[in-house]
Write an enzyme that holds these catalytic residues in place. Structure first.
Site, PDB file in Angstrom:
ATOM      1  N   SER A 265     -12.679 -11.250  25.019  1.00 30.22           N
ATOM      2  CA  SER A 265     -13.388 -12.507  25.246  1.00 30.22           C
ATOM      3  C   SER A 265     -12.567 -13.727  24.836  1.00 30.22           C
ATOM      4  O   SER A 265     -12.739 -14.812  25.404  1.00 30.22           O
ATOM      5  CB  SER A 265     -14.733 -12.501  24.521  1.00 30.22           C
ATOM      6  OG  SER A 265     -14.563 -12.110  23.176  1.00 30.22           O
ATOM      7  N   HIS A 319     -13.210 -16.682  20.217  1.00 25.85           N
ATOM      8  CA  HIS A 319     -13.590 -17.482  21.378  1.00 25.85           C
ATOM      9  C   HIS A 319     -12.971 -18.876  21.320  1.00 25.85           C
ATOM     10  O   HIS A 319     -12.399 -19.359  22.303  1.00 25.85           O
ATOM     11  CB  HIS A 319     -15.112 -17.580  21.452  1.00 25.85           C
ATOM     12  CG  HIS A 319     -15.776 -16.281  21.766  1.00 25.85           C
ATOM     13  ND1 HIS A 319     -17.138 -16.163  21.953  1.00 25.85           N
ATOM     14  CD2 HIS A 319     -15.274 -15.036  21.941  1.00 25.85           C
ATOM     15  CE1 HIS A 319     -17.445 -14.898  22.221  1.00 25.85           C
ATOM     16  NE2 HIS A 319     -16.326 -14.204  22.209  1.00 25.85           N
TER      17      HIS A 319
END
Length: 385
Positions: A265, A319
Site C-alpha cells: 500500500s 502510506h
C-alpha cells in the site's frame, strides 16, 4: 572552417524562409552528400520544401524520400512529408505505409497526431477494424497498452502470498491472514533493519496479511498501475514503484520503528500521489479512460487517508511515506510518454518551445530521491543503534 556546413544549412533555411527558393536549393545541394546523416537529411528536407513551393511535386517527393532514407532524428519528418505528398497524389495505401514508417521513428509526443492520420486513411480505404485501433492510439487509450511491469509486480505479490500461505499450513489464506516463514523473514521492523537486515525495506512491500489485504492492494494496482506505467514507461515505472515502497518503509523505521509493517500500500499510495500531482500540474493530453481514472484520484486519496488514520493496525507511516515520495517525483518529472499542452506550443520556425528533459537529468532526479531515502535510513539506524 569546421562549422561551414552548419552555416550553409542555416543560410539555406534563411533563403527558404525568405522565399528565395532557387537560391536556397543551390546553397543546400552540396550538403546532400555530406557524411553526417543529420546534416544531409536536414538539407534534403529543406530542398523538398523548396521544390514543393516551386510546384515541382515530383522532385519534392524524391527529396523527402532521400531525407527519410538518410536516417537520424529527421527521418520521421521525411516519412511524414512523403506520406502527405502521397495523400495529395491520391495514393492512400502508400501514404499509410509512409505514415507507419514515420510513426516508428517519431518522438512520443508526435505519435498521437500520426496515429490519427493513419486512422482516417485506414477508414477511407475500408480497413475499419485497424482504423479503430489507430483512433484509440490517437486518443491515448490505455486499455491496449502492455503494462508488463505492473503485471509482473502483481504476479510477484500473488506468488509470494500463495507460497507463504502454503508454508504456513493454509492459515495465511484466511481473510485476516496468518504469519508464514516468508512474512517472518521479510516484514519491516526497525530493530531488525538496524541489525543489518536491510532487505526488509524492500521485501516488506511484497508481503500481505490475508486475502482482504492483498485483494484491495492488487485491485488498486491493477486499476492505476497501467496508467502510470504508460505515462512514464516500463523502466521508470519500476523505479518509481520501488522508490515509493522504500519511502513508506523508511518513514516507518523513522517514525514507528517498533511497529511491524508490511504490504504494497505504501507504493500504491505513491502512485496515487504521483497521479494526483501530474494530472493537476502538468496539463496532460490523455484519453478519456485515463482522464476518468485520474479525475477520481483526489477523492480516493482523501478517502484512503481517512481510513488510514481511522482504522487500527494500519501503517500510516507506510502510506504517508509512499505518498510523499510519489508526489515529489511528480513535481520533479513530467511523464516521458504523454504529451502536454505546454509541449504543443511551437516557435515560428516550427521547433517545440518546451524541451524534453534529457535521460541523464531524469536519472539524476531519481538518484536524488534515492539518496534522500538512504540518508533517512542511515538516520533511523543510528537512532535505533
Amino acid at each position: 572552417m569546421a562549422d561551414e556546413p552548419q552555416q550553409r544549412l542555416a543560410e539555406g533555411q534563411r533563403l527558404l524562409d525568405a522565399g528565395d527558393l532557387d537560391a536556397a536549393v543551390q546553397i543546400l545541394a552540396p550538403l546532400t552528400g555530406h557524411p553526417d546523416a543529420e546534416l544531409s537529411a536536414a538539407a534534403w528536407l529543406a530542398i523538398g520544401d523548396a521544390r514543393y513551393r516551386l510546384d515541382d511535386e515530383a522532385d519534392a517527393l524524391a527529396a523527402w524520400r532521400q531525407a527519410a532514407g538518410r536516417g537520424g532524428s529527421n527521418a520521421w519528418l521525411g516519412w511524414r512529408k512523403v506520406a502527405e505528398q502521397e495523400v495529395r497524389d491520391g495514393h492512400l495505401e502508400e501514404a499509410v505505409t509512409a505514415y507507419r514508417e514515420a510513426d516508428r521513428r517519431a518522438p512520443s509526443e508526435e505519435r498521437g497526431a500520426i496515429a490519427n492520420r493513419i486512422a482516417w486513411l485506414l477508414k477511407e480505404t475500408g480497413h475499419d477494424f485497424a482504423s479503430r485501433r489507430q483512433f484509440n492510439r490517437a486518443r491515448g487509450a490505455y486499455a491496449s497498452y502492455q503494462a508488463v511491469v505492473t503485471w509482473a509486480i502483481i504476479a510477484i505479490n500473488v506468488l509470494v502470498f500463495v507460497v507463504d500461505g502454503a508454508l504456513s499450513g493454509g492459515s495465511g489464506f484466511s481473510l485476516g491472514g496468518g504469519s508464514g516463514p516468508l512474512m517472518a523473514a521479510g516484514y519491516v521492523y526497525g530493530p531488525d533493519v538496524a541489525n543489518g537486515e536491510w532487505w526488509r525495506l524492500i521485501t516488506g512491500a511484497f508481503l500481505h496479511l490475508g486475502l482482504l489485504h492483498i485483494g484491495f492492494n492488487m485491485y488498486a494496482l491493477w486499476l492505476f498501475g497501467p496508467i502510470i506505467e504508460q505515462m512514464y514507461g516500463h523502466v521508470e515505472f519500476g523505479v518509481i514503484y520501488l522508490l515509493c515502497a522504500l519511502g513508506g518503509n523508511v518513514l516507518t523505521i523513522l517514525a514507528a520503528p517498533n511497529v511491524p509493517a508490511l504490504g504494497a500500500s505504501g507504493a500504491i499510495f505513491g502512485l496515487f500521489g504521483l497521479g494526483f500531482i501530474v494530472s493537476r500540474r502538468r496539463h496532460l493530453l490523455l484519453g478519456p479512460q485515463a482522464r476518468a481514472m485520474l479525475s477520481r484520484i483526489g477523492m480516493l486519496l482523501v478517502l484512503n487517508l481517512i481510513i488510514t488514520f481511522s482504522v487500527p493496525f494500519i501503517s500510516w507511516t507506510g502510506h504517508v511515506g509512499g505518498l510523499a515520495v510519489g508526489a515529489v517525483i511528480g513535481l520533479l518529472l513530467a511523464p516521458a510518454n504523454v504529451p502536454t499542452l505546454g509541449g504543443m506550443w511551437r516557435a515560428p520556425d516550427g521547433s517545440l518551445l518546451a524541451r524534453r528533459i534529457s535521460p541523464s537529468l531524469r536519472a539524476s532526479a531519481y538518484l536524488l530521491v534515492a539518496a534522500v531515502l538512504v540518508l533517512g535510513t542511515y538516520f533511523a539506524v543510528q537512532q535505533l543503534a
